[in-house]
Design an enzyme around this catalytic site. Structure first.
Site, PDB file in Angstrom:
ATOM      1  N   TYR A 151      -0.034  13.283 -19.955  1.00 21.73           N
ATOM      2  CA  TYR A 151      -1.031  12.426 -19.324  1.00 21.73           C
ATOM      3  C   TYR A 151      -1.979  11.896 -20.393  1.00 21.73           C
ATOM      4  O   TYR A 151      -2.830  12.609 -20.917  1.00 21.73           O
ATOM      5  CB  TYR A 151      -1.825  13.184 -18.253  1.00 21.73           C
TER       6      TYR A 151
ATOM      7  N   GLY B 123      -3.095   3.493   3.540  1.00 20.26           N
ATOM      8  CA  GLY B 123      -2.042   2.621   4.035  1.00 20.26           C
ATOM      9  C   GLY B 123      -1.716   1.483   3.088  1.00 20.26           C
ATOM     10  O   GLY B 123      -1.868   1.606   1.868  1.00 20.26           O
TER      11      GLY B 123
END
Length: 345
Positions: A63, A219
């Protein structure tokens, strides 16, 4: 939105690792989801997590690369060492834009030494094989990790994206404490083989991306926040017809969440938390308000009927979880050669 109660503790695996029931994935603070976030803000978030009772932090040497471990090391400086559990990983890096996996003993040891320095700690609580090197017997990789345990440089050993066969072979060399895998309403392909194997062997389960890479939180709006270099743009579930189908699933999660008086992300996390006391999800975030929302999931109680309804909704999700270039890094392809092939070479 459900408010958080005190964060409970869970035993991860059967070797004695005690962690908060929900962890904090730190990847997005430095890598993958666009540009690195401001360091002071991320340190403030990590301090807030500790204060809240979330003490299980997940990072990796890839990372950044390396910058996420450095960030976590800075943030935890001054925090009582016994108060937090640090998990990091080795075994994968990016060269020329492509993932490279390596698990030979010299590399294992060099990675561990590097992570210890960057994290500014003497011992890593949980050290994962991030991806499985299919050219090196898993017995060889775990054999070197076993030496690092004996030397006091790591406490517990974990695997990430490992097949059932690989898990069994690794566990025979040294007890595996945790297996990290993608598991959520968004991704359930590990339920048939991997999770039963972990439970048979007493291995803890650490679901990453428990919010479907953000989709189960907000969403389709998640696509609006993606930068050009956001990894999720390459994921099939976010593309074309799959994405349109998945919007329907999200709307049903949202409807049930409204009935429950919680948010969609809290409902999705509660589903994961309800899978068993051997499960510790590690949702990632870079915002304190989102962190607080995630922690509130521990207060959401689900009935068997609600669990069943969520699983019906999950069956609507379409699309592969990895782009074609990364599919070989999944647990389904994580089988290594027999030990005899290494010993005779």
């Amino acid at each position: 939105m459900a408010s958080a109660k005190a964060v409970p503790r869970r035993n991860l695996g059967s070797q004695g690792l005690d962690v908060s029931a929900i962890g904090l994935g730190c990847m997005g603070m430095s890598w993958i989801l666009g540009h690195p976030k401001p360091e002071p803000e991320m340190i403030k978030l990590i301090h807030h997590a500790v204060h809240t009772g979330v003490t299980f932090f997940d990072t990796s040497d890839v990372y950044g690369p390396h910058t996420n471990e450095i960030l976590l090391g800075k943030a935890l400086k001054g925090v009582t060492r016994e108060k937090v559990q640090v998990a990091t990983k080795f075994g994968t890096r990016v060269e020329d834009g492509k993932p490279v996996v390596q698990g030979d003993p010299a590399y294992v040891r060099a990675c561990c030494e590097g992570s210890l320095k960057r994290l500014e700690i003497d011992c890593i609580d949980l050290y994962y094989v991030h991806r499985i090197d299919t050219t090196v017997p898993i017995e060889v990789t775990v054999g070197e990790l076993k030496k690092l345990v004996e030397e006091g440089k790591i406490k517990y050993i974990g695997l990430s994206e490992a097949s059932p066969n690989t898990i069994r072979r690794a566990h025979a060399v040294h007890p595996i404490t945790a297996v990290q895998l993608e598991w959520s309403l968004w991704t359930r392909d590990s339920e048939e083989e991997v999770i039963p194997t972990c439970r048979e062997l007493g291995i803890g389960i650490v679901p990453y991306s428990p919010l479907g890479q953000g989709f189960l939180a907000v969403g389709p709006k998640v696509a609006e926040s993606m930068t050009e270099n956001d990894f999720r743009r390459t994921v099939p579930k976010f593309q074309g017809e799959n994405f349109e189908r998945n919007k329907t699933a999200y709307e049903r999660v949202k409807e049930l969440a409204e009935k429950k008086g919680c948010t969609p992300s809290q409902l999705a996390l509660a589903w994961v938390l309800h899978q068993g006391d051997d499960v510790v999800p590690i949702p990632g975030t870079t915002r304190i308000e989102n962190f607080n929302e995630n922690v509130g999931a521990v207060s959401v109680s689900l009935t068997p009927q609600e669990m069943a309804e969520l699983e019906t909704i999950a069956s609507l999700i379409k699309g592969e979880r990895f782009p074609e270039a990364h599919i070989k890094l999944s647990w389904k392809h994580a089988n290594t050669p027999p030990l005899s092939s290494w010993e005779s070479s």
